[in-house]
Design a protein around this motif. Structure first.
Motif, short mmCIF file in Angstrom:
data_model
loop_
_atom_site.label_atom_id
_atom_site.label_comp_id
_atom_site.label_asym_id
_atom_site.label_seq_id
_atom_site.Cartn_x
_atom_site.Cartn_y
_atom_site.Cartn_z
N ILE A 183 0.86 -1.19 0.00
CA ILE A 183 0.00 0.00 0.00
C ILE A 183 0.89 1.23 0.00
N GLU A 184 0.61 2.15 -0.93
CA GLU A 184 1.41 3.36 -1.05
C GLU A 184 0.50 4.59 -1.03
N CYS A 185 1.04 5.66 -0.47
CA CYS A 185 0.31 6.93 -0.37
C CYS A 185 0.99 7.98 -1.25
N PHE A 186 0.18 8.80 -1.87
CA PHE A 186 0.68 9.85 -2.76
C PHE A 186 -0.03 11.15 -2.43
N GLU A 187 0.67 12.28 -2.65
CA GLU A 187 0.08 13.59 -2.39
C GLU A 187 0.62 14.59 -3.40
N ALA A 188 -0.23 15.52 -3.82
CA ALA A 188 0.19 16.56 -4.77
C ALA A 188 -0.75 17.75 -4.68
N THR A 189 -0.33 18.86 -5.28
CA THR A 189 -1.16 20.05 -5.27
C THR A 189 -2.04 20.17 -6.51
N ASP A 190 -1.84 19.24 -7.48
CA ASP A 190 -2.71 19.23 -8.65
C ASP A 190 -2.89 17.78 -9.13
N LEU A 191 -3.98 17.55 -9.82
CA LEU A 191 -4.32 16.19 -10.26
C LEU A 191 -3.31 15.62 -11.26
N LYS A 192 -2.79 16.46 -12.13
CA LYS A 192 -1.84 15.99 -13.13
C LYS A 192 -0.58 15.42 -12.47
N THR A 193 -0.07 16.11 -11.46
CA THR A 193 1.11 15.63 -10.74
C THR A 193 0.80 14.36 -9.98
N LEU A 194 -0.36 14.31 -9.34
CA LEU A 194 -0.76 13.11 -8.61
C LEU A 194 -0.85 11.92 -9.55
N GLU A 195 -1.45 12.11 -10.69
CA GLU A 195 -1.59 11.04 -11.68
C GLU A 195 -0.21 10.57 -12.16
N ARG A 196 0.70 11.51 -12.41
CA ARG A 196 2.05 11.16 -12.86
C ARG A 196 2.79 10.32 -11.81
N ALA A 199 -4.84 -3.11 -7.20
CA ALA A 199 -6.03 -3.83 -6.76
C ALA A 199 -7.13 -2.84 -6.37
N ASN A 200 -6.72 -1.70 -5.83
CA ASN A 200 -7.70 -0.71 -5.40
C ASN A 200 -7.03 0.66 -5.34
N LEU A 201 -7.79 1.69 -5.63
CA LEU A 201 -7.28 3.05 -5.58
C LEU A 201 -8.37 3.93 -4.98
N SER A 202 -8.00 4.72 -4.00
CA SER A 202 -8.95 5.69 -3.45
C SER A 202 -8.25 7.03 -3.36
N TYR A 203 -9.01 8.09 -3.52
CA TYR A 203 -8.40 9.42 -3.52
C TYR A 203 -9.35 10.40 -2.86
N GLN A 204 -8.78 11.54 -2.50
CA GLN A 204 -9.59 12.61 -1.92
C GLN A 204 -8.93 13.95 -2.19
N ALA A 205 -9.72 14.98 -2.08
CA ALA A 205 -9.23 16.35 -2.22
C ALA A 205 -9.70 17.14 -1.00
N VAL A 206 -8.79 17.89 -0.42
CA VAL A 206 -9.12 18.74 0.73
C VAL A 206 -8.53 20.12 0.51
N PHE A 207 -9.17 21.11 1.07
CA PHE A 207 -8.66 22.47 0.97
C PHE A 207 -7.68 22.71 2.10
N ASP A 208 -6.48 23.15 1.77
CA ASP A 208 -5.45 23.48 2.75
C ASP A 208 -5.52 24.99 2.98
N PRO A 209 -6.10 25.41 4.10
CA PRO A 209 -6.25 26.85 4.35
C PRO A 209 -4.92 27.58 4.51
N ASN A 210 -3.89 26.88 4.99
CA ASN A 210 -2.57 27.51 5.16
C ASN A 210 -1.94 27.85 3.82
N ALA A 211 -2.10 26.96 2.84
CA ALA A 211 -1.53 27.19 1.52
C ALA A 211 -2.52 27.88 0.59
N GLY A 212 -3.80 27.85 0.95
CA GLY A 212 -4.83 28.45 0.10
C GLY A 212 -5.07 27.65 -1.16
#
Length: 70
Positions: A14-27, A44-57
């Motif tokens: 199981i691996e975790c990924f994070e990015a500030t845009d979908l294109k980078t996350l997909e890459r 086998a499975n992929l789940s994703y989410q998007a959250v607003f980071d108020p510190n970075a805006g």
């Protein structure tokens, strides 16, 4: 001779990924899919989410990918 050295096949990973845009996350995910093919692992499975980071805006995107042995 190496004692205690074992070559066991990875069954699950199981691996975790994070990015500030979908294109980078997909890459990042696509790169790791290619890397894990050498270990004979596939997605086998992929789940994703998007959250607003108020510190970075900005919206932050994250994904969890479960790789399983073929």
């Amino acid at each position: 001779m190496l004692e205690g050295f074992s070559l066991e096949r990875i069954q699950d990973k199981i691996e975790c990924f994070e990015a500030t845009d979908l294109k980078t996350l997909e890459r990042k995910i696509e790169e790791q899919i290619e890397n894990n093919k050498a270990l004979l692992l596939e997605v086998a499975n992929l789940s994703y989410q998007a959250v607003f980071d108020p510190n970075a805006g900005k919206i932050r995107y994250s994904a969890i990918v479960h790789f399983k042995a073929k």
